[in-house]
Structures are given as C-alpha cells and as structure tokens.
Scaffold this motif. Sequence first.
Motif, short mmCIF file in Angstrom:
data_model
loop_
_atom_site.label_atom_id
_atom_site.label_comp_id
_atom_site.label_asym_id
_atom_site.label_seq_id
_atom_site.Cartn_x
_atom_site.Cartn_y
_atom_site.Cartn_z
N ALA A 588 -7.82 41.64 78.32
CA ALA A 588 -8.07 41.94 76.90
C ALA A 588 -6.83 41.65 76.08
O ALA A 588 -6.91 41.06 74.98
CB ALA A 588 -8.50 43.40 76.74
N ILE A 589 -5.66 42.06 76.56
CA ILE A 589 -4.41 41.75 75.86
C ILE A 589 -4.20 40.24 75.80
O ILE A 589 -3.77 39.71 74.77
CB ILE A 589 -3.23 42.45 76.57
CG1 ILE A 589 -3.41 43.97 76.55
CG2 ILE A 589 -1.91 42.05 75.93
CD1 ILE A 589 -3.44 44.58 75.18
N LEU A 590 -4.50 39.54 76.89
CA LEU A 590 -4.34 38.09 76.90
C LEU A 590 -5.24 37.43 75.86
O LEU A 590 -4.82 36.49 75.18
CB LEU A 590 -4.67 37.55 78.30
CG LEU A 590 -4.63 36.02 78.42
CD1 LEU A 590 -3.24 35.47 78.14
CD2 LEU A 590 -5.12 35.58 79.80
N TYR A 591 -6.46 37.91 75.72
CA TYR A 591 -7.36 37.32 74.72
C TYR A 591 -6.77 37.47 73.32
O TYR A 591 -6.78 36.51 72.52
CB TYR A 591 -8.73 37.99 74.80
CG TYR A 591 -9.74 37.40 73.83
CD1 TYR A 591 -10.31 36.16 74.08
CD2 TYR A 591 -10.11 38.08 72.68
CE1 TYR A 591 -11.23 35.61 73.19
CE2 TYR A 591 -11.03 37.56 71.79
CZ TYR A 591 -11.58 36.31 72.04
OH TYR A 591 -12.49 35.76 71.16
N GLY A 592 -6.23 38.63 73.02
CA GLY A 592 -5.56 38.79 71.74
C GLY A 592 -4.37 37.88 71.60
O GLY A 592 -4.09 37.34 70.52
N ALA A 593 -3.65 37.67 72.70
CA ALA A 593 -2.48 36.80 72.68
C ALA A 593 -2.87 35.35 72.37
O ALA A 593 -2.19 34.66 71.60
CB ALA A 593 -1.75 36.87 74.01
N LEU A 594 -3.96 34.90 72.97
CA LEU A 594 -4.37 33.51 72.75
C LEU A 594 -4.74 33.28 71.29
O LEU A 594 -4.42 32.23 70.71
CB LEU A 594 -5.55 33.17 73.66
CG LEU A 594 -5.24 33.20 75.17
CD1 LEU A 594 -6.51 32.96 75.99
CD2 LEU A 594 -4.16 32.19 75.52
N GLY A 595 -5.40 34.26 70.68
CA GLY A 595 -5.72 34.12 69.26
C GLY A 595 -4.49 34.12 68.39
O GLY A 595 -4.35 33.32 67.44
N ALA A 596 -3.53 35.01 68.69
CA ALA A 596 -2.30 35.06 67.91
C ALA A 596 -1.48 33.79 68.10
O ALA A 596 -0.92 33.24 67.14
CB ALA A 596 -1.48 36.28 68.32
N LEU A 597 -1.42 33.30 69.33
CA LEU A 597 -0.65 32.08 69.60
C LEU A 597 -1.29 30.87 68.94
O LEU A 597 -0.59 29.97 68.45
CB LEU A 597 -0.55 31.85 71.11
CG LEU A 597 0.46 32.74 71.84
CD1 LEU A 597 0.21 32.71 73.33
CD2 LEU A 597 1.89 32.30 71.51
N GLU A 598 -2.60 30.84 68.91
CA GLU A 598 -3.28 29.74 68.21
C GLU A 598 -2.82 29.67 66.76
O GLU A 598 -2.43 28.61 66.26
CB GLU A 598 -4.78 29.90 68.30
CG GLU A 598 -5.55 28.81 67.55
CD GLU A 598 -7.04 29.08 67.45
OE1 GLU A 598 -7.70 28.40 66.63
OE2 GLU A 598 -7.54 29.98 68.16
#
Length: 803
Positions: A588-598
């Motif tokens: 779940a944290i990784l999914y948020g990270a991918l959106g922020a990194l995008e």
Amino acid sequence: MTQDLLALSDHEPPMGDLFTDARLDTGRAVWTGRLPGEREMAKKRIVHQRVVRLHGEAKLLRLGLRRGQGYHKCGSRQDLDWVTSLRVLGWTGGRWREVWRGDDLRAPAVGAVRWIKLPQMTVSGVILEVRRSGIDDGWTPWNLAMSAFVLEGELLVPIAPRQERLLTLESVELSGLPRGVTAEVRDGSVRYRTREFEVGFAVGRPGFSFFGLHVEDDANAGINLLTTRPPLFHQGPQLHPLGAPPLIAPAVRCDLEGAVRVKGATVRYAFSTGGQHYTLTWRVSSQGLELRAERSAERALFAWHSAAWQIGLRNSASPSQVLGRLLMDGESGAVALPALLTLPAFGSWDIRSSSPAGWARSDCRRSQDVNTLELKVGEERTPEGMYRLPAGTHRAIFTLTPHRPGALLHASAPAVAKRAVARTRWTALTFRSDTATLSNNGASMHCPICMDTWSAIAPGLGEVFPGLPATEFLRLSLERWLTGGPGYAAGRLLQGGRAHDADDEYLMTGASALLGLGNFLRQTATRGWFREYRPWITAKLRAAEQRDLDGDGLIESAYRTGVSGTSQWSTCWFDVISFGWKDAFANAILYGALGALEGGLERCDEKAEARTLRAWAERLKLNYRAAFWNEQTGWLAGWRCRAGKLHDYAFLPINGAAVAVGLIEGAEARVMLRRLLTEAARVRMPDAALGMPGNLWPIPDFDLADIMQGYPLGYYQNGGRTHSQTRHLIMGLYRCGLTREADRLLKRLCVGFADARVFGGNQSGVDWRYWDDRPCGYEGLLTDQFGVLEPILWRWGAQASRS
C-alpha cells in the motif's frame, strides 16, 4: 612496555563503583569529501574514527585488524563487518601526518587478527579513520570503528594525575533581581526561577547545575533536564588540547584558576586554563538567558574537544534535538545559529548568537543517557574533526529564549487539536544533527522506514526559522538514504557471506523512502538537486522493480516468507510480527510512492520514467485486492505468506492505508472500514487518547518473532496502543467519506499529544500502552507517532478548506 593503546583507561574517581568509563580512546564522526578512489561516493558523507587522545608521546608499533560489529540495522541479528579502506593519522610536530593508508583490504578470518607493521613513529595523538567497510561501504559504522582494531605501541609519557580545582567564590548578592525572577542559594549553586524556566549555576566550577523548562506545562516546574550523576559533570566549559591531558573534562579534571561572582541575576565566571582565558557572564531575565562569552589567548591551540559552554541533557527525561542549519565539515553535529533546542514534552529554546564567531554543536551519547549542546566561541573546525582555537580575543553574545511555535490551525479548529500541534510541531522533527538525519528520536537510531511519515508532515510544519523550512531535514535524510547511509532496516545485510539490500527483507523501507522521495520531488526539490541525485534515484527504482518476484506488480521478499512457525522478523514497520512474502502494508505504501514519484518525475521532465511507474502502479492495483482480501471478514489481511495462506488479525493501519492511497475505493472502502470500526467496538478497543492498536485480534506466537512470543494481546506490537501509524486509518476514513468517525478518533488522539502522555524520556515506555493504560514500549518517543499531524493539518490546518 608494549600495550594496546586502545585499551588504556583514564583515572577513575576514588569514590567506589562510579564507573565513569573515562578512556583515552573514543569514537568520533566526521564529515568527509571524496578521496582518490572514492569517485562513486557522495560528495559529502559521514565516516567514523577511533581516536587515541594521548597525554603525551607514544611510539607506534603495529595495527591489528579484525572483524567487528557493523551497523546494528536489524533487531534479529548483528552482522560482523570489516574495514576495507583505512587512514591512520598521527599527531607529531604540531600537525597530522599520514602514518599508513590501506585500500581494498581483504576481510580477516572470523576470530583472527591481521597485523600491519607501522612506521615506528613517535606521536601524541592517533586517528584511525574508517573510510570504507565491507558491508556498508562509504558510510562507515560507529560500531565497526569501536571494535575492529588493536593498536600496539609504547606509552612514553604516563597518564596524567587527577587535577580537580575549584573556583574562588568572590561574593553572592541576590538583591536587585529583575521583575519576574526569584533566586536562592542551595546545594552549591545559585538557582533562578521565572514563570517559564529554572536555571542553576554551580559556584565551584563553571556550568549549569539545573536546567528546567515549563513553557508548555506548569507541571514540569522543578524537573531538572540535566544529567547530574556525581562525579560526572557534563556541564560548562570543556577543553582537551591535542597531545596533553584534558584540562576541563566531565570527570577527575578541572584544571583551572579563577573566580565566580554572583550579583543579582548576573553570574560571572572568569578563569584561565592551558593558556586560554575565559570570561563568561550570564544574565537571567524573565524573558530568557544571555551569555556574554569571551575567550582570549596569546597562541593558537589545537584541541580534541573544546566548548565555551556545554549543556549535558538527560535523555531519560527528554530526548532532545537541535534544529538548525548544519555546518557540514569537521566533526559532525555542528550547527549555525539560530537554532532550536527542542525538549519533547517540555518545550524549546531559541538559541542565537550576535556573531558568526558563536556557533553550536549537538551530539548524542546514548549509552551514557546524554545529549550535549556545545556553544563555541571563535573555534575553527578542522578536516580531521579537531578544533583550532586561534590566538587573540574572540567574543559572542548568546541568547536563549523559551520558544512557542506559531499557530498552524485555523481559528475554528478544536482547542485540543491546537494544543496538540503546539506541543508536537517541533518535537515531530526528530532530527539528529550528529548523524544528519531524522531518526526514531533525538537520541536513537536512524530509520528510513519512516520517510513516508516525515514527508507527510514536513511541508505542513512550515519554517523553523526564516529560510530554514522543515523540509530541509527531510532533504538531508533522503540524501543519506540515497547514497547508502545505513539505518534501522536500511543499508546492507549479510547472509551466507554476501551482502544484500536490507530493503529486500524490510520491503517497507524501500517503499516508504520512495514515497518520501516522491513527495519531495513533487513539492520541494529543485531541478539541480534532482540532477545531482539522479543516478542514485535511478538505482533505487531499479532495485525496487526487481522486488516484484512474480510479475504481478506487488513486491515480495525472498528472505522473509511470512510462514507460520518460522519466528521470522517482518517485512514492514511492525517489525516483530512475522509479515512476509506479500505484505499488504508495504505494498500500500509502495502504491502511494509510485503515484508521488510519477508526479515528481514529470515535474523534473522525466516523462518516460513517469509512464513506466504509472504502468507499474496500475498493475499493482489490479492485483492488490485479490492478493489480500479476506472473504470471511470483508477486509484486507496483513500478509499472504509464501505458502499462499492469508494472515489476518484485523489490522487497522493496513486497511486504512489501502483506502487512503486509493487501492480500495468508494462504497466498498466505506463498508470495509465500518466493519473494522464495528469490530473495534465489539472487542472493546480502549479510548484512542493513548493510541490505537495495530491489530484488534491477538496474534498467536506462531506468527510472531521469537522475542515477542509469550505475551498477551495489548503488549507492544501485538495490539498495543500507540499513535504510531494511526494516521493511515484516519486518512482512510476521511478519504472514503467517514468524516464523523474520523473526527471522533482524531480528537481523542489529539488528547494524548495535548497532555504529552504518549511521548517522553528514553525507556519510559509511554510510546506504547496496554489496554489497561500501562506503558509497554521501549523508546518513550517514536517518530512515527507524529504522523498524526498529517490528518490534523489536513482537517484543520490554516490552509484547509474542508468542512
């Protein structure tokens, strides 16, 4: 006589079993640049030294290298590291000379010592500087520096005798005190009291005897925040010249000559030692403290340690932290003024200097229960980590003023939320200046697994001082992590003789740090910063991608399987619960990270990389629910182990996080979180004022790490109540429209902050609670607790527009 110069002890006080552990050797941390052969290293990094502070000359003979303890980055084991690059420096002829240097050193056999013959040089000081190590490479560990060496030599000058002297007390006259200040003489000191603080001055030697602050709570009056164990005196001036015994040190040496005079609210110390002449004049007012410091000398002096005034603070009372702009050269911990000295649960001191000649340094000695703040006058930092005290007269005026943070919430915010923020705004920035990173607390380990928490709150905290935003401490923490700086659950771990990334075991470390990085790139980073760190960012992204072991977008751990009965440690922040293989929290944290990194990479014109991450995020979301949904409960389990089994103990933060980042949405998210709230009521979850449990159901021993087995529900991570990680449930409730439920819980969480009942001194244990309110934690203050500021600021912040 040949002896190990690293095993030499200084004199102990003749007073029984006081165990001051005064030694000639010690560890030091210094900022360094790149030497030849270190091109791939960060431009600036911290390495560790083992130094020998000889009282006179010694002859060097040979150096032994052995494996030693590495950075203790995982609670489940202690790896043995080894030195791969080393400089040996000797102080001779008034300068440092390189005695020996070795690069690409092979690892000694376990239990063996590899001997290196040194030039038979006569020196009066030694530095063993570990440039690189076998596991953690360029960010070399303190533990290794303190355990990897034997240094044989001949002591040519004996250890100097004890030398304690007292100041002459000229007079004490307490009449004419300023309005709002009272004073008394007691226990060998003069103590002043005001409405907001108390300060005591020893009359036998220069230094504070009492230091109290009750700007936040009148109940704190009368509590001394200093470390005061006799005969150690970590207060006042400090001076240890190179090549000589200490002149002013915490134990057995205070070799000075001078006098102290007290007149009203003014305390004046005037004394000389080692050719240095000090006049230190303190003035107390109801508004704060002023120190007029003057140091003069006819000749320059080099010193291992020097301070015009040191404040030794007791971490078991309050784990202090210093927030200021780092001076990144010489011994680590140097800070330009102004700076905040923050004392959690007590308040902060605003410390300023009238001149750049006055600056500060913060250090942590956790094993001694001491954090120190040093005020320096006219001192120059050297690349070796020493101090040069130039000749001439040097002056600075320091002011220490009790500090109240400005308002962050809008006028209509609940009073309890306003008080909660006032008591935690600067406490939340758990920064260690001596290691240049946010940490568990100001006297604890570095923990990049909390980068997501720091990035969630730092932008909303604003500026500590004009030009010093809270995001500066996030930047420094990211730089350390990106360039290989180790931390708890971060860096390299050894297995089968080979090192691998700790993120491969603690999946959430990489995910959390990437989320912090994404938020920083999206909101704060400059293009220049991105260009400088792009190679490290790219490497971290590629490593994260490789953790998707079966191509479904979710990351897995090949090392931690999550299988019941293995007693393994975790893949996520709940480190003593046996999360493994597919981890619902880390993903779940990784999914948020991918959106922020995008978003961050698009801002930096890295559009192709942003598209790659968007596709990865879509794949992760597509498979997330199926991986973790428990049809029997109607919510998400904690992990799916390598054997394919779901492990579900009604985890509140995990389900909240999945909703908060958008993995579970709409009506299904509302129903899922309502089910969990209903279950919380059924099991009679206690009032959230002292925190919330991570899990509502007891976790049996077969799904816990070995050290957690045998304890009941409510102990520590097995359902213990804490503010840590609760932000996810609150933000999830807001995200799916359960505003009333979120407000109710958030206001109760604010109570624990407002009353400072859930954070305190080290080892107080108040960071976790049983369901009957008894403390069951360990640190006393954990940085993750202050993630609750995210929903507070989101809901009631001055910029918020939510109804």
